[in-house]
Write an enzyme that holds these catalytic residues in place. Structure first.
Site, PDB file in Angstrom:
ATOM      1  N   ASP A  30      18.694  14.603  34.839  1.00 52.76           N
ATOM      2  CA  ASP A  30      18.273  15.634  33.880  1.00 52.76           C
ATOM      3  C   ASP A  30      19.329  16.066  32.870  1.00 52.76           C
ATOM      4  OD1 ASP A  30      16.112  15.418  35.519  1.00 52.76           O
ATOM      5  OD2 ASP A  30      16.159  17.466  36.281  1.00 52.76           O
ATOM      6  N   LYS A 143       9.971  12.915  35.621  1.00 53.61           N
ATOM      7  CA  LYS A 143       9.559  13.570  36.868  1.00 53.61           C
ATOM      8  C   LYS A 143       9.028  14.971  36.563  1.00 53.61           C
ATOM      9  CE  LYS A 143      14.284  15.243  37.916  1.00 53.61           C
ATOM     10  NZ  LYS A 143      14.062  16.675  38.133  1.00 53.61           N
ATOM     11  N   CYS A 176      17.905  20.528  40.918  1.00 53.36           N
ATOM     12  CA  CYS A 176      17.401  19.150  40.865  1.00 53.36           C
ATOM     13  C   CYS A 176      18.320  18.141  41.557  1.00 53.36           C
ATOM     14  CB  CYS A 176      17.156  18.735  39.421  1.00 53.36           C
ATOM     15  SG  CYS A 176      15.881  19.729  38.609  1.00 53.36           S
TER      16      CYS A 176
END
Length: 601
Positions: A30, A143, A176
């Site tokens: 990310d 995702k 995450c």
């Protein structure tokens, strides 16, 4: 247990972390504009400008790690958290809780921010920061959740490429990164976080999270730094962790060999095409030669480079391939390969001749008359895992594709690329087996060369006893593939039943294409046959998932009976090497690949 590895991070905590060749990956989580650049979702959420500056500062060590991973030849995955435009994959808890709890601002997921809609795919802020832009041969994973395995095909991405060991970096540490790290641990991967490449919006929680990764003597995994990874890469040869099987290293059409030459600029697609035109034999029917050269020129004109000026090419760029005659030139799988830079050269009646001037041959099923003993290796895909649109199949129920290649590794590269590509329409997509329909088989971090496999040898009246001895020697000799023999009765009987039922395939055609009153096979007989085959397939799959005495693979001789059973079941993947067929149930594709690669080493 010791793992064979050419490289190791000795300073990792709580112990040294090995980097096995062909099995190590870097996952960058990310590193999106929304999270690490000003005016994005991250800055809006962050309570402190100073803390956000620390998070933004992670780009540099992440880039250092990315460069090291690229040099070493690791599998590289970039994740992006975000949602489809209508937010149908975003649970209300994710938006409502944020909206009600946040007193500093009133923006939430899906609403318009300075860089477009927050955390929505396609928005400017959703994409990865420029410095870490993925290469075309690296994986981008979108995702919807915090964990990278939830509702994604990440497990399949990794096992399809043989990965067992993973480095992690990115944001945020406490959310995450931690979620994905824990998921990966549950899936059986060996995990190591690059502690100076992760951060978050609460220093106290981030510090505790970093300690958690390697706590309790490595209960979840390991921890090291980008500096240690970079230092190890600097001392190592370029591509050390990539895998080129020894007998393919000097093969000019092996995929990795071609790719490295294209990237280095020592080979052009045009020169490769000209060479093929001059040396193609009667068993190969080339497409329009003038058009082939025009396409080659277009590929050669691709001047894309990454941040370091290295040519940025897709994994199949400039790879020449052929099909057998049942493939239409407009078949979807051909178009998918061309979208990845592969070059469709034409058709062949002799796969052996085609592989002498190409990298792949696509066909529908292996038969003993075209035995892979003439080639190097073959892989028959799990039914419905790849599109058969535009292909004339032997029966309406057959939907497997066989890849003939110079090595199992090359077949693996092609399959792992194609299995992720989008299809042309919703109708076609409905026919493709979703990754969630394939069972998740845990990863064995030791790799097939160390852990070995459980194998069963196919037994039937047509299989000579000498074949049993041949297979046993394969697993007990000096071969790198270790094996433990398990009972074969159940898996053999269901396999044989599938072959017998396949003889009734015309009944399926009858039901779909003709009136029962004009044929010798009734609709009821057809339904009974289809039900019996469905039950046989279920029993076959169950035989691979019934405890410690169940096999990872069934080993059989290449014969009409065996190939007929594979086509009928469709639920299995098969690797063929020197007339020996390794068969595995649905979801075990990667284990078959692992074994096939090791057998060839």
């Amino acid at each position: 247990m010791t793992v064979d590895a050419p490289l190791c991070i000795e300073t990792a905590r709580p112990a040294a972390f090995p980097l096995p060749a062909g099995r190590t990956a870097l996952i960058i989580i990310d590193m999106q504009r929304d999270f690490v650049q000003e005016k994005g979702y991250g800055e809006i959420q962050c309570p402190s400008a100073e803390v956000f500056a620390q998070v933004s500062g992670l780009i540099k060590p992440c880039l250092d790690s990315l460069r090291a991973a690229r040099k070493l030849g690791m599998t590289i995955v970039h994740t992006r958290e975000g949602h489809v435009e209508d937010l149908s994959d975003c649970p209300p808890t994710k938006t409502d809780r944020q909206r009600g709890a946040n007193k500093r601002h009133f923006l939430t997921i899906g609403e318009e921010g300075p860089m477009g809609r927050l955390l929505v795919r396609g928005a400017y802020g959703h994409d990865i920061v420029d410095d870490l832009t993925p290469r075309k041969d690296e994986v981008i994973l979108d995702k919807p959740g915090k964990g990278s395995f939830f509702n994604t095909d990440l497990h399949e991405i990794l096992v399809a490429r043989g990965v067992t060991h993973i480095f992690f970096c990115g944001v945020t540490a406490e959310c995450c990164v931690a979620s994905t790290f824990r998921e990966a641990n549950d899936h059986g991967f060996e995990c190591c976080v690059l502690a100076d490449c992760i951060g978050g919006f609460n220093d106290l929680i981030v510090t505790a999270t970093k300690d958690m990764f390697c706590a309790y003597d490595g209960l979840l995994g390991y921890s090291t730094t980008s500096k240690d990874l970079v230092a190890a890469a600097q001392k190592a040869d370029t591509g050390l962790l990539g895998v080129i099987e020894p007998f393919c290293a000097n093969n000019s059409y092996a995929v990795q060999t071609l790719h490295s030459k294209y990237v280095a600029g020592t080979q052009t697609v045009t020169s490769m095409v000209n060479s093929i035109i001059q040396s193609a034999t009667d068993g190969v029917e080339l497409s329009d030669k003038e058009q082939l050269l025009k396409t080659a020129l277009v590929l050669d004109d691709d001047s894309s480079v990454d941040i370091d000026g290295v040519r940025n090419l897709a994994a199949l760029y400039g790879v020449p391939f052929y099909t057998t005659s049942e493939f239409s030139p407009t078949a979807l799988i051909i178009e998918q390969m061309k979208s990845q830079g592969a070059l469709y050269m034409g058709t062949t009646t002799s796969p052996k001749d085609a592989l002498s001037v190409g990298s792949f041959v696509l066909t529908t099923v292996i038969t003993p008359s075209s035995s892979p003993e003439q080639f190097v290796s073959a892989f028959t895909t799990t039914k419905n895992s790849l599109s058969t649109s535009g292909i004339t199949l032997s029966s309406p129920t057959a939907s497997t594709i066989t890849i003939l290649a110079h090595s199992i590794l090359d077949a693996r590269i092609l399959w792992s690329t194609l299995v992720r590509l989008p299809v042309a329409s919703d109708t076609e997509a409905a026919l493709i087996q979703h990754y969630r329909e394939r069972p998740i088989i845990y990863v064995d971090y030791r790799g097939a060369e160390n852990a070995g496999v459980r194998y069963a040898v196919y037994s039937s009246s047509d299989v000579p006893e000498s074949f049993q001895d041949t297979v046993d020697k394969l697993f007990t000799s000096a071969s790198r593939l270790k094996g433990r023999k398990v009972p074969a009765e159940v898996v053999s009987s269901t396999f044989a039943s599938a072959a017998k039922l396949a003889a009734c395939a015309e009944s399926v055609i009858t039901l779909e294409k003709a009136s029962p009153t004009t044929t010798t096979t009734s609709a009821m007989d057809t339904i009974k046959n289809m039900h019996a085959l469905s039950l046989t397939t279920a029993l076959f799959n169950k035989a691979f998932d019934s405890g410690i005495e169940s096999p990872d693979m069934l080993v059989a001789p290449l014969s009409d009976e065996v190939t007929t059973a594979i086509e009928a079941l469709g639920a299995c993947a098969a690797v063929v090497k020197n007339g020996i067929v390794f068969v595995a149930a649905k979801g075990y594709d990667a284990r078959v690949f692992d074994a096939g690669v090791v057998v060839q080493m």
